[in-house]
Design a protein around this motif. Structure first.
Motif, PDB file in Angstrom:
ATOM      1  N   TRP A  84      70.817  -8.151  60.057  1.00 43.90           N
ATOM      2  CA  TRP A  84      71.207  -8.360  61.457  1.00 43.90           C
ATOM      3  C   TRP A  84      70.993  -9.817  61.790  1.00 43.90           C
ATOM      4  CZ3 TRP A  84      69.655 -10.013  66.217  1.00 43.90           C
ATOM      5  CH2 TRP A  84      70.331  -9.496  67.325  1.00 43.90           C
ATOM      6  N   LEU A  97      68.472  -2.307  62.559  1.00 44.57           N
ATOM      7  CA  LEU A  97      68.743  -2.513  63.978  1.00 44.57           C
ATOM      8  C   LEU A  97      70.204  -2.193  64.294  1.00 44.57           C
ATOM      9  CD1 LEU A  97      66.913  -5.917  64.622  1.00 44.57           C
ATOM     10  CD2 LEU A  97      66.138  -3.652  65.298  1.00 44.57           C
ATOM     11  N   TYR A  98      70.417  -1.650  65.469  1.00 46.69           N
ATOM     12  CA  TYR A  98      71.779  -1.463  65.954  1.00 46.69           C
ATOM     13  C   TYR A  98      72.331  -2.805  66.438  1.00 46.69           C
ATOM     14  CZ  TYR A  98      70.692   3.544  66.100  1.00 46.69           C
ATOM     15  OH  TYR A  98      70.337   4.828  65.764  1.00 46.69           O
TER      16      TYR A  98
END
Length: 209
Positions: A84, A97-98
């Motif tokens: 990310w 993580l989104y």
């Protein structure tokens, strides 16, 4: 209809059907999917055999793995399995993580197609179910280039997802919170999801061979 068109049509239907199996469908949804054997199209495209899961196995997966935040959660969301990065390009986290770059790119694709992402997927536009539905759409309209680009850009993480599922199977087998029946159900349900994931990986990448 030539052989390529037939292959595209088969994969289109397989993607549309398999997409639902990576979401929480509930009892009625799973019953309907089982009656039409929604996994068989993807199995046929991949040349594998997928055994039908029991209702208990499916319920165990939906209640333990497909709910964000639970100890055994293994969400099929691309951003969770890739580095990310912040807007300046620096790596903020290796994974987990989104809202990573893949989410932003997937959102842009949906926006370009004039498609609205359902509210329950708003934080995860790179959910496998949505990616499969988008691939099915590109195949349906005959946009082979867009379909191939989508596969190259957004279907290269399924091995990591399978590894996460394998980890959850190992953890569930020893979890003291589950009785023997729940452990068996989870083992069966995760095995089904792993086989389906493998079939998706094999079937979509066969287009690029």
């Amino acid at each position: 209809m030539n052989s390529q068109e037939q292959s595209n049509k088969a994969l289109m239907h397989a993607c549309a059907e398999a997409a639902l199996l990576f979401t929480r469908m509930g009892e009625d949804g799973f019953t309907a999917a089982s009656e039409r054997r929604a996994w068989e199209g993807m199995a046929a495209c991949a040349g594998v055999v997928i055994e039908a899961p029991s209702a208990d196995a499916r319920h165990a997966v939906e209640s333990e793995l497909l709910v964000p935040g639970l100890p055994l959660a293994a969400m099929p969301v691309e951003s969770l399995y890739k580095p990310w990065r912040a807007p300046d390009g620096t790596v903020r986290a290796s994974r987990g993580l989104y809202g990573g770059e893949t989410a932003g790119h997937a959102q842009a694709l949906f926006d370009a197609c004039g498609l609205e992402i359902p509210q329950e997927f708003s934080a995860m536009p790179d959910h496998l179910s949505l990616l499969l539905e988008l691939l099915a759409l590109f195949l349906e309209v005959g946009n082979d280039q867009a379909a191939d680009n989508l596969i190259r850009d957004h279907f290269d993480w399924l091995g990591e997802y399978d590894a996460a599922l394998r980890d959850r199977a190992e953890r569930a087998a020893d979890a003291p919170a589950f009785d023997e029946a729940k452990r068996r159900a989870l083992a069966e349900g995760i095995a089904f999801l792993r086989t389906l994931t493998m079939a998706v990986d094999k079937a979509v990448h066969a287009r690029l061979a």
